[in-house]
Design an enzyme around this catalytic site. Structure first.
Site, PDB file in Angstrom:
ATOM      1  N   SER A   1      -2.874  -7.549   2.899  1.00  0.00           N
ATOM      2  CA  SER A   1      -3.315  -7.474   4.226  1.00  0.00           C
ATOM      3  C   SER A   1      -3.614  -8.844   4.826  1.00  0.00           C
ATOM      4  CB  SER A   1      -4.199  -6.475   4.434  1.00  0.00           C
ATOM      5  OG  SER A   1      -3.905  -5.291   4.163  1.00  0.00           O
TER       6      SER A   1
ATOM      7  N   LYS B   1     -18.110  -5.752   6.573  1.00  0.00           N
ATOM      8  CA  LYS B   1     -16.637  -6.618   6.579  1.00  0.00           C
ATOM      9  C   LYS B   1     -16.058  -6.296   7.739  1.00  0.00           C
ATOM     10  CE  LYS B   1     -13.025  -6.370   3.247  1.00  0.00           C
ATOM     11  NZ  LYS B   1     -12.251  -5.796   1.868  1.00  0.00           N
TER      12      LYS B   1
ATOM     13  N   ARG C   1      -1.772  -6.033  -8.466  1.00  0.00           N
ATOM     14  CA  ARG C   1      -0.898  -6.993  -8.122  1.00  0.00           C
ATOM     15  C   ARG C   1      -0.659  -8.260  -9.238  1.00  0.00           C
ATOM     16  NH1 ARG C   1      -3.046  -7.379  -2.188  1.00  0.00           N
ATOM     17  NH2 ARG C   1      -4.591  -6.869  -3.498  1.00  0.00           N
TER      18      ARG C   1
ATOM     19  N   HIS D   1       0.599  -1.035   0.196  1.00  0.00           N
ATOM     20  CA  HIS D   1      -0.091   0.002   0.095  1.00  0.00           C
ATOM     21  C   HIS D   1       0.884   1.520   0.121  1.00  0.00           C
ATOM     22  CE1 HIS D   1      -2.843  -2.517   2.350  1.00  0.00           C
ATOM     23  NE2 HIS D   1      -3.607  -2.594   0.946  1.00  0.00           N
TER      24      HIS D   1
HETATM   25  P1  ADP Z   1      -5.735  -6.049   0.491  1.00  0.00           P
HETATM   26  O1  ADP Z   1      -6.459  -6.482   1.594  1.00  0.00           O
HETATM   27  O2  ADP Z   1      -5.642  -7.003  -0.799  1.00  0.00           O
HETATM   28  O3  ADP Z   1      -4.517  -5.446   0.625  1.00  0.00           O
HETATM   29  P2  ADP Z   1      -6.894  -3.508   0.234  1.00  0.00           P
HETATM   30  O4  ADP Z   1      -8.486  -3.172   0.440  1.00  0.00           O
HETATM   31  O5  ADP Z   1      -6.415  -2.830   1.663  1.00  0.00           O
HETATM   32  O6  ADP Z   1      -6.692  -4.957  -0.003  1.00  0.00           O
HETATM   33  O7  ADP Z   1      -6.405  -2.808  -0.842  1.00  0.00           O
HETATM   34  C1  ADP Z   1      -6.522  -1.510  -1.349  1.00  0.00           C
HETATM   35  C2  ADP Z   1      -5.759  -1.294  -2.798  1.00  0.00           C
HETATM   36  O8  ADP Z   1      -4.398  -1.557  -2.878  1.00  0.00           O
HETATM   37  C3  ADP Z   1      -6.276  -2.140  -3.692  1.00  0.00           C
HETATM   38  O9  ADP Z   1      -6.228  -1.304  -4.901  1.00  0.00           O
HETATM   39  C4  ADP Z   1      -5.389  -3.244  -3.947  1.00  0.00           C
HETATM   40  O10 ADP Z   1      -5.209  -3.678  -5.294  1.00  0.00           O
HETATM   41  C5  ADP Z   1      -4.068  -2.372  -3.786  1.00  0.00           C
HETATM   42  N1  ADP Z   1      -2.783  -3.360  -2.996  1.00  0.00           N
HETATM   43  C6  ADP Z   1      -2.976  -4.044  -2.030  1.00  0.00           C
HETATM   44  N2  ADP Z   1      -1.842  -4.713  -1.909  1.00  0.00           N
HETATM   45  C7  ADP Z   1      -0.959  -4.073  -2.902  1.00  0.00           C
HETATM   46  C8  ADP Z   1       0.442  -4.506  -3.313  1.00  0.00           C
HETATM   47  N3  ADP Z   1       1.221  -5.421  -2.820  1.00  0.00           N
HETATM   48  N4  ADP Z   1       0.996  -4.032  -4.250  1.00  0.00           N
HETATM   49  C9  ADP Z   1       0.117  -3.148  -5.067  1.00  0.00           C
HETATM   50  N5  ADP Z   1      -1.273  -2.855  -4.737  1.00  0.00           N
HETATM   51  C10 ADP Z   1      -1.680  -3.414  -3.803  1.00  0.00           C
END
Ligand code: ADP
Length: 168
Positions: A128, A41, A90, A17
């Protein structure tokens, strides 16, 4: 001034993130990180905690704001007058869902556009939920998290131990 919105659960914020935050903040004049508080959620951290963790992780990046959003993204965007959504991609597995969301949001408000940033290959595998799975089972998650949040997140993992559930 070009402002973009980066929405997500951020439960908790990871290095993946933070990478997207840094790169988007370098592209736009201002980046609003919208922490989605969806009551349906289950999350490990409350929306307020998730906001605080992102603030800690992104300290020093001047042109960001971290805000909690309890509503539809289209309504949040209209309220802020910002119609660019940034998402991280990703793998192909992210694509289908993100593509559907982007089209739906555009249909609901045609001022809205979604821009995708490809993940830094270093964080390709990182989410996450994977971090939570490792942490709850007592694994070391420090390689996946921004330095400034490691202690707080590790403390929560310790408290949770073997029990699961959710808050918020
Ligand atoms: P997650 O639980 O999969 O991390 P989030 O809702 O917190 O999901 O993710 C928010 C945004 O950040 C989404 O657009 C997700 O694709 C992106 N994201 C999460 N992890 C990564 C990563 N490792 N690399 C790039 N983008 C990411």
């Amino acid at each position: 001034m070009k402002t973009a919105i980066y929405p997500g659960s951020f439960d908790p914020v990871t290095l993946g993130h933070l990478d997207i935050i840094k790169r988007s903040a370098a592209i736009f004049d201002k980046l609003i990180i919208a922490v989605l508080a969806n009551p349906r959620k289950k999350t490990m951290f409350t929306a307020e905690e998730r906001v605080e963790l992102i603030k800690l992780a992104a300290e020093g990046i001047p042109n960001i704001e971290v805000a909690r959003s309890d509503r539809l993204l289209v309504d949040f965007a209209a309220e802020r007058g910002s119609f660019i959504i940034v998402k991280g991609l990703r793998a192909v597995s992210d694509f289908e869902h993100e593509f559907q969301m982007a089209l739906t949001n555009h249909k609901m408000d045609n001022r809205l556009d979604t821009l995708f940033l490809t993940t830094n290959y270093e964080y390709l595998y990182l989410s996450s939920s994977v971090v939570k799975e490792i942490g709850i089972l007592g694994g070391d998650v420090s390689a996946f998290l921004p330095q400034s949040v490691i202690e707080k997140v590790a403390q929560r993992f310790k408290e949770w131990g073997a029990h699961d559930g959710g808050r918020d």
